[in-house]
Design a protein around this motif. Structure first.
Motif, PDB file in Angstrom:
ATOM      1  N   PRO A  86       0.816  -1.219   0.000  1.00  0.00           N
ATOM      2  CA  PRO A  86       0.000   0.000   0.000  1.00  0.00           C
ATOM      3  C   PRO A  86       0.852   1.272   0.000  1.00  0.00           C
ATOM      4  O   PRO A  86       1.981   1.284   0.505  1.00  0.00           O
ATOM      5  CB  PRO A  86      -0.806  -0.114   1.294  1.00  0.00           C
ATOM      6  CG  PRO A  86       0.028  -0.975   2.191  1.00  0.00           C
ATOM      7  CD  PRO A  86       0.743  -1.930   1.276  1.00  0.00           C
ATOM      8  N   GLY A  87       0.273   2.319  -0.549  1.00  0.00           N
ATOM      9  CA  GLY A  87       0.928   3.619  -0.526  1.00  0.00           C
ATOM     10  C   GLY A  87       1.225   4.050   0.896  1.00  0.00           C
ATOM     11  O   GLY A  87       0.464   3.757   1.817  1.00  0.00           O
ATOM     12  N   GLY A  88       2.353   4.717   1.067  1.00  0.00           N
ATOM     13  CA  GLY A  88       2.754   5.190   2.393  1.00  0.00           C
ATOM     14  C   GLY A  88       3.622   4.219   3.158  1.00  0.00           C
ATOM     15  O   GLY A  88       4.192   4.578   4.187  1.00  0.00           O
ATOM     16  N   ALA A  89       3.726   2.973   2.670  1.00  0.00           N
ATOM     17  CA  ALA A  89       4.597   2.002   3.330  1.00  0.00           C
ATOM     18  C   ALA A  89       6.050   2.439   3.139  1.00  0.00           C
ATOM     19  O   ALA A  89       6.432   2.899   2.064  1.00  0.00           O
ATOM     20  CB  ALA A  89       4.374   0.606   2.765  1.00  0.00           C
ATOM     21  N   ARG A  90       6.832   2.305   4.189  1.00  0.00           N
ATOM     22  CA  ARG A  90       8.230   2.735   4.162  1.00  0.00           C
ATOM     23  C   ARG A  90       9.115   1.679   4.806  1.00  0.00           C
ATOM     24  O   ARG A  90       8.710   1.029   5.769  1.00  0.00           O
ATOM     25  CB  ARG A  90       8.410   4.047   4.929  1.00  0.00           C
ATOM     26  CG  ARG A  90       7.620   5.193   4.342  1.00  0.00           C
ATOM     27  CD  ARG A  90       7.648   6.428   5.249  1.00  0.00           C
ATOM     28  NE  ARG A  90       6.669   7.398   4.827  1.00  0.00           N
ATOM     29  CZ  ARG A  90       6.856   8.310   3.874  1.00  0.00           C
ATOM     30  NH1 ARG A  90       8.011   8.375   3.272  1.00  0.00           N
ATOM     31  NH2 ARG A  90       5.902   9.143   3.539  1.00  0.00           N
ATOM     32  N   MET A  91      10.322   1.577   4.251  1.00  0.00           N
ATOM     33  CA  MET A  91      11.326   0.668   4.809  1.00  0.00           C
ATOM     34  C   MET A  91      12.641   1.423   4.952  1.00  0.00           C
ATOM     35  O   MET A  91      12.937   2.327   4.170  1.00  0.00           O
ATOM     36  CB  MET A  91      11.525  -0.540   3.887  1.00  0.00           C
ATOM     37  CG  MET A  91      10.278  -1.405   3.746  1.00  0.00           C
ATOM     38  SD  MET A  91      10.462  -2.694   2.487  1.00  0.00           S
ATOM     39  CE  MET A  91      11.551  -3.818   3.304  1.00  0.00           C
ATOM     40  N   ASP A 112      31.160  -0.008  12.574  1.00  0.00           N
ATOM     41  CA  ASP A 112      30.975   1.376  12.134  1.00  0.00           C
ATOM     42  C   ASP A 112      29.772   1.496  11.202  1.00  0.00           C
ATOM     43  O   ASP A 112      29.576   0.644  10.325  1.00  0.00           O
ATOM     44  CB  ASP A 112      32.220   1.879  11.396  1.00  0.00           C
ATOM     45  CG  ASP A 112      33.450   1.947  12.286  1.00  0.00           C
ATOM     46  OD1 ASP A 112      33.290   2.101  13.518  1.00  0.00           O
ATOM     47  OD2 ASP A 112      34.569   1.836  11.745  1.00  0.00           O
ATOM     48  N   LEU A 113      28.996   2.552  11.373  1.00  0.00           N
ATOM     49  CA  LEU A 113      27.857   2.828  10.495  1.00  0.00           C
ATOM     50  C   LEU A 113      28.366   3.148   9.093  1.00  0.00           C
ATOM     51  O   LEU A 113      29.294   3.942   8.929  1.00  0.00           O
ATOM     52  CB  LEU A 113      27.048   4.013  11.038  1.00  0.00           C
ATOM     53  CG  LEU A 113      25.843   4.457  10.221  1.00  0.00           C
ATOM     54  CD1 LEU A 113      24.801   3.354  10.124  1.00  0.00           C
ATOM     55  CD2 LEU A 113      25.235   5.711  10.844  1.00  0.00           C
ATOM     56  N   LEU A 114      27.775   2.502   8.067  1.00  0.00           N
ATOM     57  CA  LEU A 114      28.133   2.770   6.672  1.00  0.00           C
ATOM     58  C   LEU A 114      27.138   3.716   6.009  1.00  0.00           C
ATOM     59  O   LEU A 114      27.520   4.735   5.452  1.00  0.00           O
ATOM     60  CB  LEU A 114      28.194   1.463   5.872  1.00  0.00           C
ATOM     61  CG  LEU A 114      29.273   0.475   6.285  1.00  0.00           C
ATOM     62  CD1 LEU A 114      29.092  -0.852   5.563  1.00  0.00           C
ATOM     63  CD2 LEU A 114      30.644   1.070   5.991  1.00  0.00           C
ATOM     64  N   ASN A 115      25.862   3.318   6.053  1.00  0.00           N
ATOM     65  CA  ASN A 115      24.834   4.136   5.405  1.00  0.00           C
ATOM     66  C   ASN A 115      23.449   3.706   5.853  1.00  0.00           C
ATOM     67  O   ASN A 115      23.286   2.704   6.543  1.00  0.00           O
ATOM     68  CB  ASN A 115      24.953   4.081   3.871  1.00  0.00           C
ATOM     69  CG  ASN A 115      24.789   2.702   3.296  1.00  0.00           C
ATOM     70  OD1 ASN A 115      24.007   1.894   3.773  1.00  0.00           O
ATOM     71  ND2 ASN A 115      25.528   2.398   2.251  1.00  0.00           N
ATOM     72  N   VAL A 116      22.472   4.482   5.430  1.00  0.00           N
ATOM     73  CA  VAL A 116      21.068   4.170   5.673  1.00  0.00           C
ATOM     74  C   VAL A 116      20.357   4.266   4.327  1.00  0.00           C
ATOM     75  O   VAL A 116      20.498   5.254   3.611  1.00  0.00           O
ATOM     76  CB  VAL A 116      20.435   5.150   6.690  1.00  0.00           C
ATOM     77  CG1 VAL A 116      18.973   4.797   6.936  1.00  0.00           C
ATOM     78  CG2 VAL A 116      21.202   5.146   7.999  1.00  0.00           C
ATOM     79  N   ASP A 117      19.624   3.200   3.981  1.00  0.00           N
ATOM     80  CA  ASP A 117      18.849   3.154   2.738  1.00  0.00           C
ATOM     81  C   ASP A 117      17.373   3.288   3.088  1.00  0.00           C
ATOM     82  O   ASP A 117      16.928   2.762   4.114  1.00  0.00           O
ATOM     83  CB  ASP A 117      19.007   1.809   2.020  1.00  0.00           C
ATOM     84  CG  ASP A 117      20.446   1.452   1.701  1.00  0.00           C
ATOM     85  OD1 ASP A 117      21.341   2.281   1.909  1.00  0.00           O
ATOM     86  OD2 ASP A 117      20.664   0.318   1.236  1.00  0.00           O
ATOM     87  N   PHE A 118      16.624   3.945   2.220  1.00  0.00           N
ATOM     88  CA  PHE A 118      15.187   4.089   2.430  1.00  0.00           C
ATOM     89  C   PHE A 118      14.445   3.737   1.161  1.00  0.00           C
ATOM     90  O   PHE A 118      14.961   3.916   0.053  1.00  0.00           O
ATOM     91  CB  PHE A 118      14.832   5.543   2.786  1.00  0.00           C
ATOM     92  CG  PHE A 118      15.404   6.035   4.087  1.00  0.00           C
ATOM     93  CD1 PHE A 118      15.047   5.441   5.292  1.00  0.00           C
ATOM     94  CD2 PHE A 118      16.272   7.108   4.117  1.00  0.00           C
ATOM     95  CE1 PHE A 118      15.557   5.909   6.497  1.00  0.00           C
ATOM     96  CE2 PHE A 118      16.793   7.582   5.310  1.00  0.00           C
ATOM     97  CZ  PHE A 118      16.432   6.987   6.499  1.00  0.00           C
TER      98      PHE A 118
END
Length: 184
Positions: A86-91, A112-118
């Motif tokens: 559904p629209g509005g779903a986010r990961m 160590d933190l590398l990145n964040v994907d959305f």
């Protein structure tokens, strides 16, 4: 003003300038944005979202998180049942360098933190990319800042809102979602 008061005032002004400079140089991660319009701010609060799954490779260990709409979709059987997300779903997917746990070396934990994907489902806004918008924000520990990902990143990524389409096309029949929801 006597010499002591002038010295104290001068030192206070130097400290204020230093502290002010630190405040100005510290980036608010929510101001970062990829070309094509997808902004970090659209995922405010992702740190508290429910875990969907994990992934691990030699280069990165990751946790995949979902907002309440995405979790509800998974609980309804999506994407495995062939229905669209559904629209509005986010990961969100947070990547770290893997490292052995200092107390139990057989276990791998985040380093160590590398990145964040959305990724966000918005069929109107991203009609030409399967209804999904993607973003990758690489983390720079030295400056404590996030910038749009590049092909030099780990893993390599494009740097616009369609950066995930080429990779996610492999799972078009699952509405572009690779990750299964782990049994609880």
């Amino acid at each position: 003003m006597n010499r002591r008061n002038m010295l104290t005032s001068g030192m206070a002004m130097v400290w204020l300038a230093v502290l002010g400079g630190l405040a100005v140089s510290a980036q608010d991660k929510y101001t970062a944005k990829v070309p094509g319009g997808l902004a970090f701010s659209e995922f405010r609060g992702y740190e508290g979202w429910q875990a969907i799954s994990i992934s691990r490779s030699e280069k990165a260990v990751a946790v995949i998180l979902g907002n309440p709409a995405m979790i509800a979709a998974y609980q309804a059987g999506i994407p495995g049942n062939g229905k669209p997300v559904p629209g509005g779903a986010r990961m969100a997917k947070i990547h770290w360098k893997p490292k052995p746990n200092q107390f139990f070396p057989d276990a791998t934990v985040p380093g160590d933190l590398l990145n964040v994907d959305f990724m966000v489902k918005d069929s109107k806004r991203f009609a030409d990319s399967g209804g999904w918008g993607w973003a990758v924000f690489d983390y720079n520990a030295a400056s404590n800042t996030f910038t749009p990902g590049t092909t030099a990143g780990t893993p390599p990524q494009g740097n616009d809102a369609k950066c995930g389409l080429a990779c996610h096309t492999a799972v078009k029949s699952r509405d572009y979602v690779f990750t299964d929801y782990g049994k609880r």
